[in-house]
Design an enzyme around this catalytic site. Structure first.
Site, short mmCIF file in Angstrom:
data_model
loop_
_atom_site.label_atom_id
_atom_site.label_comp_id
_atom_site.label_asym_id
_atom_site.label_seq_id
_atom_site.Cartn_x
_atom_site.Cartn_y
_atom_site.Cartn_z
N PRO A 97 0.81 -1.20 0.00
CA PRO A 97 0.00 0.00 0.00
C PRO A 97 0.84 1.25 0.00
CG PRO A 97 -0.07 -1.16 2.11
CD PRO A 97 1.09 -1.64 1.37
N GLU A 98 0.44 2.17 -0.82
CA GLU A 98 0.97 3.52 -0.77
C GLU A 98 -0.13 4.41 -0.20
OE1 GLU A 98 3.02 4.78 -4.29
OE2 GLU A 98 3.30 2.73 -4.97
#
Length: 272
Positions: free
Chosen positions: A2-3
């Site tokens: 995840p960013e």
DNA sequence: CTTTACGCCTGACGGC
DNA sequence: TGCCGTCAGGCGTAAA
């Protein structure tokens, strides 16, 4: 995994289940994450109320009156919203059960994620205080990037992925923002002109906004806490598109390792 | 000070 | 079918 957009989507997904709720029980099946899950966690938060959920960089914060639970999803972590009593599956490491009967379950095959406790105001902690501005903060401007980058020989891609410069930009969105700005990812940050930084900042903000609106990017295993995948993958313009044609010119998307990370760019419209 | 290389882990995939 | 090497969205630390 995840960013920023994926963490933001996760945060929004857990708010209805977590905010203002009382922690009824804590189960830790695996202590060994990136940092050990504190064995005092149960005594710290049991019977306490979460009064706010927040995101800072790629961290999720469950804020209590006396401190905050700092959750990082690492590369493969996710949170699941479930009814309490659902049987755990492989890599389900930590459960937070709420008095509503709902449960937040942390799953992370690679265990690069972490769950830590911060006493007091989390923004004052060593973990968060070194971070640069959020991409949507008014302090994040082309002028600021230009000034901070003077004299830096690091590549522009590594520069914008450095959380001390700006928080939350990871590999996918660094690639996408540089493509939108026509900047070669391997160019030295200190050799980029002000007008190009003034182009880059709104492009970073646009790609992040669009990704959040699409619910993030699901490449492998990312899912929002609600179980929904993200739909931004179909909007990626360079990432994972090696050998395909550029959407903007006749060029071909190239792949090159820059700063140990897969880097995608158009050989024609990102020349410098 | 800045920059780079390397682990921490598991799982999926491609080549042989 | 199985084995092996490679790769993956992050990030702190050590070394140069």
């Amino acid at each position: 995994m995840p960013e920023l957009p994926e963490v933001e989507t996760t945060a929004r997904g857990i708010i209805p289940v977590v905010r203002n709720q009382i922690v009824e029980a804590v189960t830790i099946r695996q202590h060994r994450l990136r940092w050990d899950v504190p064995s005092s966690l149960k005594s710290l938060i049991q019977n306490r109320q979460v009064f706010e959920v927040a995101r800072r960089a790629k961290y999720l914060l469950l804020i209590f009156e006396h401190g905050a639970l700092l959750i990082h999803l690492g590369m493969s972590g996710r949170l699941k919203i479930l009814d309490c009593g659902v049987k755990p599956e492989r890599h389900d490491h930590v459960d937070l059960v709420f008095s509503s009967g709902k449960m937040l379950r942390f799953n992370d095959p690679r265990r690069f994620g972490s769950i830590r406790w911060l006493d007091g105001n989390p923004l004052d902690s060593a973990e968060l205080s070194h971070l640069g501005p959020e991409p949507f903060d008014e302090k994040f401007t082309g002028k600021m990037l230009f000034e901070v980058s003077r004299g830096r020989s690091i590549t522009i891609k590594s520069f914008i992925m450095d959380g001390r410069v700006v928080a939350g930009i990871g590999n996918i969105y660094a690639n996408e923002a540089l493509f939108r700005s026509g900047i070669f990812p391997g160019r030295q940050a200190g050799r980029i002109a002000l007008r190009r930084y003034r182009l880059l900042v709104p492009n970073i903000q646009a790609v992040l906004t669009e990704a959040i609106e699409a619910g993030g990017t699901t490449l492998r295993d990312y899912m929002a806490a609600t179980g929904q995948p993200g739909y931004f993958e179909q909007s990626l313009q360079v990432y994972n598109r090696e050998g395909q044609s550029c959407i903007r010119c006749d060029g071909i998307i190239r792949k090159q390792i820059i700063s140990q990370r897969a880097t995608y760019y158009c050989g024609d419209c990102q020349r410098y």
